[in-house]
Design a protein around this motif. Structure first.
Motif, PDB file in Angstrom:
ATOM      1  N   GLU A 149       2.589  12.182  18.150  1.00 56.17           N
ATOM      2  CA  GLU A 149       2.170  10.802  17.912  1.00 56.17           C
ATOM      3  C   GLU A 149       0.698  10.720  17.520  1.00 56.17           C
ATOM      4  N   ALA A 150      -0.129  11.578  18.130  1.00 52.98           N
ATOM      5  CA  ALA A 150      -1.557  11.556  17.805  1.00 52.98           C
ATOM      6  C   ALA A 150      -1.787  11.919  16.341  1.00 52.98           C
ATOM      7  N   SER A 151      -1.110  12.957  15.870  1.00 52.73           N
ATOM      8  CA  SER A 151      -1.295  13.368  14.479  1.00 52.73           C
ATOM      9  C   SER A 151      -0.689  12.344  13.519  1.00 52.73           C
ATOM     10  N   ALA A 152       0.431  11.731  13.916  1.00 59.30           N
ATOM     11  CA  ALA A 152       1.051  10.717  13.057  1.00 59.30           C
ATOM     12  C   ALA A 152       0.144   9.502  12.911  1.00 59.30           C
ATOM     13  N   ALA A 153      -0.474   9.080  14.014  1.00 56.95           N
ATOM     14  CA  ALA A 153      -1.389   7.938  13.951  1.00 56.95           C
ATOM     15  C   ALA A 153      -2.551   8.231  13.013  1.00 56.95           C
ATOM     16  N   GLU A 154      -3.028   9.463  13.048  1.00 59.38           N
ATOM     17  CA  GLU A 154      -4.134   9.842  12.167  1.00 59.38           C
ATOM     18  C   GLU A 154      -3.682   9.889  10.709  1.00 59.38           C
ATOM     19  N   ARG A 155      -2.450  10.328  10.459  1.00 56.97           N
ATOM     20  CA  ARG A 155      -1.955  10.405   9.077  1.00 56.97           C
ATOM     21  C   ARG A 155      -1.816   9.036   8.433  1.00 56.97           C
ATOM     22  N   VAL A 156      -1.317   8.065   9.203  1.00 57.71           N
ATOM     23  CA  VAL A 156      -1.069   6.748   8.600  1.00 57.71           C
ATOM     24  C   VAL A 156      -2.297   5.842   8.673  1.00 57.71           C
ATOM     25  N   ARG A 157      -3.350   6.290   9.379  1.00 56.76           N
ATOM     26  CA  ARG A 157      -4.542   5.449   9.534  1.00 56.76           C
ATOM     27  C   ARG A 157      -5.136   5.002   8.200  1.00 56.76           C
ATOM     28  N   PRO A 158      -5.320   5.897   7.201  1.00 53.13           N
ATOM     29  CA  PRO A 158      -5.912   5.416   5.941  1.00 53.13           C
ATOM     30  C   PRO A 158      -5.092   4.314   5.273  1.00 53.13           C
ATOM     31  N   ALA A 159      -3.771   4.458   5.277  1.00 50.08           N
ATOM     32  CA  ALA A 159      -2.930   3.428   4.664  1.00 50.08           C
ATOM     33  C   ALA A 159      -2.996   2.128   5.458  1.00 50.08           C
ATOM     34  N   LEU A 160      -3.012   2.238   6.789  1.00 51.44           N
ATOM     35  CA  LEU A 160      -3.113   1.040   7.626  1.00 51.44           C
ATOM     36  C   LEU A 160      -4.436   0.324   7.378  1.00 51.44           C
ATOM     37  N   GLU A 161      -5.519   1.076   7.328  1.00 53.39           N
ATOM     38  CA  GLU A 161      -6.826   0.454   7.109  1.00 53.39           C
ATOM     39  C   GLU A 161      -6.920  -0.156   5.714  1.00 53.39           C
ATOM     40  N   ALA A 162      -6.285   0.480   4.733  1.00 54.17           N
ATOM     41  CA  ALA A 162      -6.277  -0.098   3.386  1.00 54.17           C
ATOM     42  C   ALA A 162      -5.544  -1.436   3.375  1.00 54.17           C
ATOM     43  N   VAL A 170       0.839  -1.203   0.000  1.00 53.49           N
ATOM     44  CA  VAL A 170       0.000   0.000   0.000  1.00 53.49           C
ATOM     45  C   VAL A 170       0.873   1.252   0.000  1.00 53.49           C
ATOM     46  N   ALA A 171       1.904   1.264   0.857  1.00 47.80           N
ATOM     47  CA  ALA A 171       2.768   2.443   0.965  1.00 47.80           C
ATOM     48  C   ALA A 171       3.496   2.730  -0.341  1.00 47.80           C
ATOM     49  N   SER A 172       3.864   1.684  -1.062  1.00 45.64           N
ATOM     50  CA  SER A 172       4.593   1.875  -2.322  1.00 45.64           C
ATOM     51  C   SER A 172       3.751   2.612  -3.359  1.00 45.64           C
ATOM     52  N   ALA A 173       2.435   2.440  -3.275  1.00 44.80           N
ATOM     53  CA  ALA A 173       1.551   3.067  -4.268  1.00 44.80           C
ATOM     54  C   ALA A 173       0.810   4.282  -3.714  1.00 44.80           C
ATOM     55  N   TRP A 174       1.058   4.629  -2.448  1.00 48.48           N
ATOM     56  CA  TRP A 174       0.283   5.697  -1.802  1.00 48.48           C
ATOM     57  C   TRP A 174       0.655   7.062  -2.369  1.00 48.48           C
ATOM     58  N   LEU A 189       4.151   8.596   1.455  1.00 50.19           N
ATOM     59  CA  LEU A 189       4.394   8.760   2.881  1.00 50.19           C
ATOM     60  C   LEU A 189       5.854   9.147   3.104  1.00 50.19           C
ATOM     61  N   SER A 190       6.090   9.999   4.090  1.00 48.82           N
ATOM     62  CA  SER A 190       7.466  10.325   4.455  1.00 48.82           C
ATOM     63  C   SER A 190       8.129   9.089   5.058  1.00 48.82           C
ATOM     64  N   ALA A 191       9.455   9.103   5.125  1.00 52.27           N
ATOM     65  CA  ALA A 191      10.174   7.964   5.704  1.00 52.27           C
ATOM     66  C   ALA A 191       9.743   7.686   7.146  1.00 52.27           C
ATOM     67  N   PRO A 192       9.613   8.718   8.019  1.00 50.70           N
ATOM     68  CA  PRO A 192       9.146   8.431   9.384  1.00 50.70           C
ATOM     69  C   PRO A 192       7.747   7.824   9.415  1.00 50.70           C
ATOM     70  N   ASP A 193       6.843   8.330   8.565  1.00 54.36           N
ATOM     71  CA  ASP A 193       5.482   7.787   8.571  1.00 54.36           C
ATOM     72  C   ASP A 193       5.450   6.367   8.012  1.00 54.36           C
ATOM     73  N   ARG A 194       6.324   6.073   7.084  1.00 49.20           N
ATOM     74  CA  ARG A 194       6.363   4.705   6.558  1.00 49.20           C
ATOM     75  C   ARG A 194       6.856   3.736   7.635  1.00 49.20           C
ATOM     76  N   GLU A 195       7.810   4.182   8.437  1.00 51.42           N
ATOM     77  CA  GLU A 195       8.270   3.348   9.550  1.00 51.42           C
ATOM     78  C   GLU A 195       7.151   3.143  10.567  1.00 51.42           C
ATOM     79  N   ARG A 196       6.382   4.202  10.814  1.00 52.63           N
ATOM     80  CA  ARG A 196       5.251   4.072  11.742  1.00 52.63           C
ATOM     81  C   ARG A 196       4.207   3.109  11.197  1.00 52.63           C
ATOM     82  N   LEU A 197       3.988   3.171   9.897  1.00 49.12           N
ATOM     83  CA  LEU A 197       3.028   2.257   9.281  1.00 49.12           C
ATOM     84  C   LEU A 197       3.474   0.810   9.461  1.00 49.12           C
TER      85      LEU A 197
END
Length: 377
Positions: free
Chosen positions: A73-86, A11-15, A19-27
């Motif tokens: 952390e709260a905003s980061a969790a919200e940013r990666v949520r769509p990719a995680l749910e996908a 998902v991240a590869s096609a997003w 996603l930034s590198a930190p957000d991809r690590e969080r994902l």
């Protein structure tokens, strides 16, 4: 890593936007947590849920509505949520997990729990460093070739609870690159460990010296060679506490005597830390990190310049005030490889050598006594 993490990578590869590198690590991390939920709700694996709960019990304390979670952390969790749910939705569709009671929310997690998990990871994860390797594939003790990079992180139920000390009594060794199973380092002793060698994710906290019964086990969160000011700044900014250990008390007194930084200075450093914690979007987070890194580099350069400018008399004065036991600790326990900063520890109680937990260098007892006799350090 499990199906969810693999799906998250796809998902991240096609997003878009990427996603930034930190957000991809969080994902990846939240994907691994989702994999534990999936194992629990779909397969009934109680141990998987117990592993996730063990992470959630780590510091910082988080309230039911997310109290104690930094905006970062709260905003980061919200940013990666769509990719995680996908990613989770893709797994549900491919495995028909819904029929087993594993709906999207049950596997992907809610906003508060995911933000809490990111907060726990920030404060408790061990960095997994890229290994030193020679061209022939063997392990290298030379730290001069390339800067080592953090290639991942690992959270452990017990080891992540060990407190910091700038004079630690244990050193952390992991087995991601086979150090614990390497015959040359002698960590794996069959008569002690049994027939099964340590696994690739095993972590050991190895006593640097004898630890009296009842004493707290402590480790250093940072390279033991770092200066007082930088050490204290990094501990406060990354882990949220000011260190008042024996070493910091001594070195802060020396810094005040010399008119140099102690790491307690506010101003720009405090502002950088606040901006990082309170970043509410990706741009603000990246800007805050860049600002903090620039301040850290500038401070280190000023400190190094000041040290190089000292005359011989001042160097002698500063060396003469160092207690013998203090100097001995560094000669015995700090890796002798230039630029390493790792900690040496014996692989077992009868070993005649010590191994660095950072670069893997091995130093025999005879070499140590030669350095001691020559007045090294």
């Amino acid at each position: 890593h499990g199906a969810v993490v693999c799906a998250a990578e796809r998902v991240a590869s096609a997003w878009r936007p990427p996603l930034s590198a930190p957000d991809r690590e969080r994902l990846r991390f939240l994907g691994a947590c989702a994999e534990l939920r999936r194992a629990h709700v779909v397969n009934g694996d109680a141990r998987a849920r117990a592993r996730l709960d063990a992470v959630l019990r780590l510091c910082p304390d988080v309230g039911p509505a997310g109290e104690g979670i930094d905006p970062r952390e709260a905003s980061a969790a919200e940013r990666v949520r769509p990719a995680l749910e996908a990613a989770v939705q893709a797994i549900i569709a491919s495995t028909e997990a819904n029929t087993a009671g594993g709906g999207l929310r049950a596997i992907a997690g809610d906003a508060v729990e995911n933000a809490a998990l990111l907060a726990k990871e920030t404060k408790n994860a061990f960095g997994v460093m890229a290994a030193h390797h020679r061209a022939d594939g063997s392990h290298s003790n030379d730290d001069s070739d390339d800067d080592r990079r953090v290639r991942g992180g690992a959270v452990y139920e017990l080891a992540s609870r060990v407190n910091h000390a700038c004079f630690p009594n244990v050193a952390r060794f992991d087995n991601f690159d086979g150090v614990l199973t390497s015959p040359s380092h002698e960590f794996h002793v069959p008569r002690r460990d049994g027939a099964n060698p340590p696994g690739p994710t095993e972590l050991r906290l190895v006593a640097i010296d004898k630890i009296p019964a009842g004493c707290e086990v402590t480790m250093s969160y940072l390279p033991v060679s770092e200066s007082c000011a930088r050490r204290r700044r990094r501990l406060r900014n990354t882990f949220g506490f000011g260190c008042d250990c024996e070493r910091c008390v001594i070195e802060c007194a020396w810094a005040r005597e010399d008119g140099t930084a102690t790491g307690d200075e506010g101003g720009a450093f405090e502002d950088a830390s606040r901006r990082a914690r309170e970043a509410r979007d990706e741009a603000a987070e990246l800007e805050a990190d860049a600002y903090a890194d620039a301040l850290d580099r500038e401070s280190n350069e000023l400190e190094e310049t000041a040290n190089r400018s000292l005359d011989d008399a001042e160097r002698t004065r500063r060396a003469d005030r160092i207690p013998a036991t203090y100097a001995l600790w560094f000669v015995r326990n700090m890796c002798p490889v230039d630029g390493c900063g790792g900690t040496l520890a014996p692989p077992h109680v009868t070993a005649d050598h010590m191994t660095c937990n950072y670069c893997g260098a091995r130093r025999g007892d005879e070499e140590f006594f030669r350095r001691l006799d020559a007045g090294a350090g």
